[in-house]
Design a protein around this motif. Structure first.
Motif, mmCIF file in Angstrom:
data_model
loop_
_atom_site.group_PDB
_atom_site.id
_atom_site.type_symbol
_atom_site.label_atom_id
_atom_site.label_comp_id
_atom_site.label_asym_id
_atom_site.label_seq_id
_atom_site.Cartn_x
_atom_site.Cartn_y
_atom_site.Cartn_z
ATOM 1 N N ASN A 185 0.851 -1.186 0.000
ATOM 2 C CA ASN A 185 0.000 0.000 0.000
ATOM 3 C C ASN A 185 0.888 1.237 0.000
ATOM 4 O O ASN A 185 1.623 1.490 0.955
ATOM 5 C CB ASN A 185 -0.919 -0.002 1.217
ATOM 6 N N LEU A 186 0.818 2.006 -1.079
ATOM 7 C CA LEU A 186 1.662 3.185 -1.226
ATOM 8 C C LEU A 186 0.925 4.475 -0.890
ATOM 9 O O LEU A 186 1.427 5.566 -1.168
ATOM 10 C CB LEU A 186 2.225 3.242 -2.649
ATOM 11 N N ILE A 199 8.326 4.484 -0.368
ATOM 12 C CA ILE A 199 9.062 3.930 -1.503
ATOM 13 C C ILE A 199 10.342 3.262 -1.030
ATOM 14 O O ILE A 199 10.729 2.189 -1.522
ATOM 15 C CB ILE A 199 9.365 5.036 -2.532
ATOM 16 N N LEU A 212 9.518 -0.154 0.431
ATOM 17 C CA LEU A 212 9.180 -1.083 -0.653
ATOM 18 C C LEU A 212 10.444 -1.586 -1.347
ATOM 19 O O LEU A 212 10.605 -2.791 -1.572
ATOM 20 C CB LEU A 212 8.248 -0.407 -1.652
ATOM 21 N N GLY A 260 1.489 -2.089 -6.652
ATOM 22 C CA GLY A 260 1.361 -0.866 -5.863
ATOM 23 C C GLY A 260 -0.110 -0.609 -5.624
ATOM 24 O O GLY A 260 -0.881 -0.447 -6.576
ATOM 25 N N GLU A 261 -0.511 -0.605 -4.369
ATOM 26 C CA GLU A 261 -1.916 -0.415 -3.998
ATOM 27 C C GLU A 261 -2.114 1.058 -3.635
ATOM 28 O O GLU A 261 -1.651 1.517 -2.588
ATOM 29 C CB GLU A 261 -2.268 -1.326 -2.827
ATOM 30 N N PHE A 262 -2.799 1.792 -4.492
ATOM 31 C CA PHE A 262 -2.901 3.236 -4.340
ATOM 32 C C PHE A 262 -4.241 3.702 -3.783
ATOM 33 O O PHE A 262 -4.452 4.913 -3.617
ATOM 34 C CB PHE A 262 -2.629 3.916 -5.686
ATOM 35 N N TYR A 314 4.777 8.537 -8.570
ATOM 36 C CA TYR A 314 5.411 7.352 -7.984
ATOM 37 C C TYR A 314 6.045 6.450 -9.042
ATOM 38 O O TYR A 314 7.067 5.801 -8.782
ATOM 39 C CB TYR A 314 4.376 6.534 -7.211
ATOM 40 N N VAL A 352 9.484 3.578 -8.653
ATOM 41 C CA VAL A 352 9.330 2.198 -8.189
ATOM 42 C C VAL A 352 9.092 1.265 -9.377
ATOM 43 O O VAL A 352 8.490 1.661 -10.371
ATOM 44 C CB VAL A 352 8.167 2.062 -7.179
ATOM 45 N N LEU A 400 7.063 -1.439 -10.550
ATOM 46 C CA LEU A 400 5.815 -2.150 -10.287
ATOM 47 C C LEU A 400 5.378 -2.951 -11.507
ATOM 48 O O LEU A 400 5.540 -2.506 -12.640
ATOM 49 C CB LEU A 400 4.697 -1.165 -9.920
ATOM 50 N N ILE A 457 -0.625 -1.904 -11.031
ATOM 51 C CA ILE A 457 -1.142 -0.722 -10.344
ATOM 52 C C ILE A 457 -2.573 -1.030 -9.925
ATOM 53 O O ILE A 457 -3.393 -1.417 -10.757
ATOM 54 C CB ILE A 457 -1.140 0.511 -11.263
#
Length: 200
Positions: free
Chosen positions: A32-33, A43, A46, A60-62, A73, A77, A79, A82
């Motif tokens: 969870n970002l 970040i 992670l 990445g859980e936004f 982001y 990162v 990922l 998303i």
């Protein structure tokens, strides 16, 4: 040997969970970002965790984060996926070339038609994660979801009783915090992953 069941782990915030789930060959490990979320990670955290694991895809859980902020982001990162809870972002996020997941929280839905509309909105997503909080006792929306038990697009994060798991080709399990670094009770994660392992 890899299970045929698709398994995603949500809200990982420690190396113990990440390494255990990687060793159990889960498909996706989610971080969870959203800094406003209680399970949110930076970040830096992670990156520190993911350098020690290999195999699972990284999500990445936004949550409900705005598109412009999510885009800041992405260069920082690496990922594979998303995940957003805003269906309006599916189209613009798909232009990133990443896989896009839509999260639907049953706690915010009070009737079947609203749920079906949400699922329809998410049809362009690679997968739809349907979840609810552990405190939620409302089971009235589970019955209509049973129509989707053969759909690999729907990830079941709302009804993880062991006697129900075999009906679903894709599930999501919520991670938990460490007691202290290196000391972890894996709880539900271990129970479910070992059950799946025994069913092979």
């Amino acid at each position: 040997m890899k299970s045929e069941k698709f398994v995603k782990i949500r809200g990982v915030n420690n190396l113990s969970d990440a390494r255990y789930c990687s060793g159990m060959m889960v498909d996706v490990i989610g971080f969870n970002l959203n800094s406003n979320h209680k399970d949110g990670v930076s970040i830096e955290v992670l990156k520190a965790i993911t350098q020690w694991i290999q195999g699972p895809q990284i999500a990445g859980e936004f949550e409900d984060m705005e598109l412009e902020l999510i885009q800041t982001y992405l260069p920082l990162v690496d990922l594979d996926i998303i995940e957003t809870s805003n269906p309006d972002l599916l189209a613009p996020l798909s232009e990133t070339g990443k896989k896009i997941y839509l999260k639907i929280n049953l706690d915010t839905i009070d009737n079947e038609q609203t749920l079906l509309n949400k699922i329809k909105e998410g049809q362009m997503a690679h997968k739809i994660v349907v979840c609810r909080s552990q405190k939620s006792k409302n089971k009235t929306l589970i019955k209509p979801l049973l129509h989707y038990t053969q759909s690999e697009q729907i990830i079941n994060g709302f009804n993880l009783d062991l006697d129900q798991l075999d009906s679903w080709p894709a599930i999501e399990i919520m991670a938990t915090a460490e007691d202290k670094p290196g000391f972890k009770d894996y709880g539900e994660i271990m129970d479910i992953l070992e059950y799946i392992e025994d069913q092979k």
